[in-house]
Design an enzyme around this catalytic site. Structure first.
Site, PDB file in Angstrom:
ATOM      1  N   GLY A   1      -8.539  -4.800   6.483  1.00  0.00           N
ATOM      2  CA  GLY A   1      -9.811  -4.319   7.023  1.00  0.00           C
ATOM      3  C   GLY A   1     -11.000  -5.024   6.392  1.00  0.00           C
ATOM      4  O   GLY A   1     -12.013  -5.278   7.043  1.00  0.00           O
ATOM      5  N   ASN A   2     -10.878  -5.395   5.127  1.00  0.00           N
ATOM      6  CA  ASN A   2     -11.977  -6.087   4.467  1.00  0.00           C
ATOM      7  C   ASN A   2     -12.175  -7.499   4.994  1.00  0.00           C
ATOM      8  O   ASN A   2     -13.263  -8.058   4.897  1.00  0.00           O
ATOM      9  CB  ASN A   2     -11.752  -6.135   2.949  1.00  0.00           C
ATOM     10  CG  ASN A   2     -11.919  -4.759   2.330  1.00  0.00           C
ATOM     11  OD1 ASN A   2     -12.714  -3.954   2.796  1.00  0.00           O
ATOM     12  ND2 ASN A   2     -11.150  -4.499   1.285  1.00  0.00           N
TER      13      ASN A   2
ATOM     14  N   LYS B   1      -5.841  10.224  -0.474  1.00  0.00           N
ATOM     15  CA  LYS B   1      -6.405   8.933  -0.075  1.00  0.00           C
ATOM     16  C   LYS B   1      -7.920   9.063   0.050  1.00  0.00           C
ATOM     17  O   LYS B   1      -8.427   9.804   0.899  1.00  0.00           O
ATOM     18  CB  LYS B   1      -5.798   8.530   1.272  1.00  0.00           C
ATOM     19  CG  LYS B   1      -6.463   7.352   1.956  1.00  0.00           C
ATOM     20  CD  LYS B   1      -5.998   6.033   1.398  1.00  0.00           C
ATOM     21  CE  LYS B   1      -6.621   4.879   2.164  1.00  0.00           C
ATOM     22  NZ  LYS B   1      -6.282   3.586   1.549  1.00  0.00           N
TER      23      LYS B   1
ATOM     24  N   LYS C   1      -1.802   0.829   6.847  1.00  0.00           N
ATOM     25  CA  LYS C   1      -1.551  -0.062   7.972  1.00  0.00           C
ATOM     26  C   LYS C   1      -0.368  -1.010   7.716  1.00  0.00           C
ATOM     27  O   LYS C   1       0.317  -1.435   8.660  1.00  0.00           O
ATOM     28  CB  LYS C   1      -2.801  -0.867   8.325  1.00  0.00           C
ATOM     29  CG  LYS C   1      -3.168  -1.963   7.338  1.00  0.00           C
ATOM     30  CD  LYS C   1      -3.363  -3.289   8.010  1.00  0.00           C
ATOM     31  CE  LYS C   1      -3.645  -4.440   7.063  1.00  0.00           C
ATOM     32  NZ  LYS C   1      -3.524  -4.281   5.634  1.00  0.00           N
TER      33      LYS C   1
ATOM     34  N   LYS D   1       1.446  -2.904   0.006  1.00  0.00           N
ATOM     35  CA  LYS D   1       1.751  -4.176   0.669  1.00  0.00           C
ATOM     36  C   LYS D   1       3.144  -4.656   0.256  1.00  0.00           C
ATOM     37  O   LYS D   1       3.943  -5.107   1.093  1.00  0.00           O
ATOM     38  CB  LYS D   1       0.692  -5.229   0.310  1.00  0.00           C
ATOM     39  CG  LYS D   1      -0.683  -4.919   0.869  1.00  0.00           C
ATOM     40  CD  LYS D   1      -1.669  -6.046   0.579  1.00  0.00           C
ATOM     41  CE  LYS D   1      -3.108  -5.544   0.665  1.00  0.00           C
ATOM     42  NZ  LYS D   1      -3.447  -4.848   1.912  1.00  0.00           N
TER      43      LYS D   1
END
Lengths: 336, 336
Positions: A16-17, A134, A217, A277
């Site tokens: 997203g960044n 979160k 994600k 990740k």
């Protein structure tokens, strides 16, 4: 094009960044400029003939939507998190479509693109719902959070910065709209799907209903990738390799590894965001994917080919698990 | 099921007001309840075996997003109208998916649904851009509009209610993502697409870029319907028939008519919003559609069959153009 490139089905997860300005600027212009940069390597893979699915984060974008919810709550009804995720799927999706199509035309490719609104199933009994952890959105002074806590939201004291909302981040179980993505992919589309990990839904009677949560994600990407029969998962982030002991004398870049070894190293990762990740990469390979690669957006083509970045595969192919940052000399021989 | 039903490809356009509470309540609960009601007839058509594409308006929803933009502008960057349209495609789309799938399961159907983010091409030279005329969003006192006018927006004095923003409502030229919709429809999906008339884009170099405008959803539906080879276009609104001289002694409901005759009658329509619906119906039939029907959401099954509502076809089949409100006695003989 001396040698034919082996064509793969590739799922690329964009952070997203990577879709905002360098300083987190989430204005429309900054997002469009970031997306235009992000799609350059993607377009190269598509033009080479690979089947490509794109997914993306949405943290900064959802953060903005939450602020709008909050500041306009006296005038218009706020919408829940699942709606915010949906909103970002569409805005980021069509922005990627416009940018990617432009780049593809420059490369002489007429491949079409599509954005699928995508729901991801989670379990209402996931521990995340009982203990939200979160953090999302902006920090607020304590007194401004009281009204929101009364609405049922959970806010935590984050020290000097103020209080911040925490929400459930449940495990993704299955991508409800994976069939939509597969249908479009099989028809030749580059598909943008499962943005923000997917719109979280839970079973409700005979159907599904949205629920207030955000889903990682990359963990969703690992599931979607296998549901689509993808060969390769590329997790594009802001570092070239997963690093251990970053900034220390014994700093090392992981170049090739296996799921089991990557999990063993997880405690040594420098950045907390690397954990999910690495776990996503490991799960994708454990579930039968040929390789998962974690690397930076700028090296996406070589990462997809397995010649750059942290390459996770069932067998490490005789390479050492660790090498220095410039230690993998494969170059870009598999590029078209 | 005594006689086999002729199966059709049907595009249904749901009004944006049918997707909110009766008083325009656009809270999430009100929207979900309205959508649950709206999909009952749709599910019946799907379960009967028809191929169904759904499109929908988004006026109240975009109105809310504009208020959020405005009230949070000091904290987060506002997004343009094309982004607002995209946002509503996703939120309304997955809300329809959840509700429609639940209803389909109740009917014993396992048909799948999909929401496609959809762009619609408009001409940057459309007169609408030079002279914006479509009112959107809420009324504001004049002094609050000055800052917005300075940003390039057009606001008009609407008398006692205050000032209101007007934007371009250009003619839709083609649905850029129609191929996505066709691919999913051909694969058996019920597809939700082109919400809010589609995200407006204009040609830009070799590609497309979003533009600040809103597109009439019914005019887009007429184009999309023909691009998909739909047989029937149903425009679901809040009246059973198009009326002329409504409330007068000579009030009449139009039951069957032709495109040319419908256009002749347009000057007599009671509601201004009926003009684009009638024009969309006429265009769909002129372009080769078997029939377009304007009727209320509650009669969507009979409307699709051509046995209720204002039925527009190339030939009026010997029926009179006008009948009283209860004058078409065909019943529901074609229902399964």
């Amino acid at each position: 094009m001396d040698e034919p490139t082996k064509l793969s089905r590739i799922l690329i997860a964009l952070g997203g960044n990577a879709l905002t300005g360098s300083d987190g600027d989430a204005s429309v212009d900054a997002q469009q400029a970031a997306v235009a940069r992000a799609v350059v390597g993607v377009a190269e893979l598509v033009a080479a003939g690979h089947e490509v699915v794109l997914t993306h984060g949405n943290g900064p974008q959802v953060g903005n939507l939450l602020v709008k919810n909050e500041l306009a709550a006296h005038a218009v009804p706020p919408v829940p998190l699942d709606w915010c995720v949906a909103q970002t799927q569409a805005t980021i999706g069509f922005t990627i479509q416009n940018a990617l199509e432009s780049q593809l035309r420059r490369l002489g490719s007429d491949r079409r693109t599509a954005t699928a609104v995508t729901r991801t199933v989670v379990d209402i009994d996931d521990p995340g719902f009982a203990k939200p952890s979160k953090p999302i959105g902006r920090h607020l002074p304590r007194e401004q959070t009281e009204r929101l806590i009364a609405l049922g939201q959970t806010w935590q004291d984050r020290g000097a910065k103020g209080w911040r909302r925490v929400v459930a981040s449940p495990e993704p179980l299955t991508v409800l709209d994976a069939g939509t993505v597969r249908t479009l992919l099989d028809a030749g589309y580059v598909v943008i799907a499962a943005g923000g990990g997917g719109i979280p839904v839970v079973a409700d009677g005979g159907g599904w209903r949205g629920v207030e949560a955000v889903i990682d994600k990359d963990l969703t990407a690992a599931i979607l990738g296998r549901e689509l029969g993808a060969d390769v998962l590329v997790i594009a982030t802001d570092v070239d390799h997963v690093m251990v002991n970053f900034g220390e004398p014994d700093e090392e870049a992981i170049t090739r590894t296996t799921p089991a070894r990557l999990r063993d190293l997880a405690a040594e990762f420098s950045a907390g965001s690397m954990g999910p990740k690495a776990e996503a990469a490991a799960r994708f390979v454990d579930a039968g994917g040929i390789r998962a690669v974690i690397s930076s957006l700028d090296h996406i083509v070589d990462a997809a080919a397995g010649t750059f970045g942290t390459v996770v595969a069932a067998h490490s192919d005789g390479h050492s698990d660790r090498a220095d940052r410039h230690g993998d000399g494969d170059g870009d021989q598999t590029r078209p």
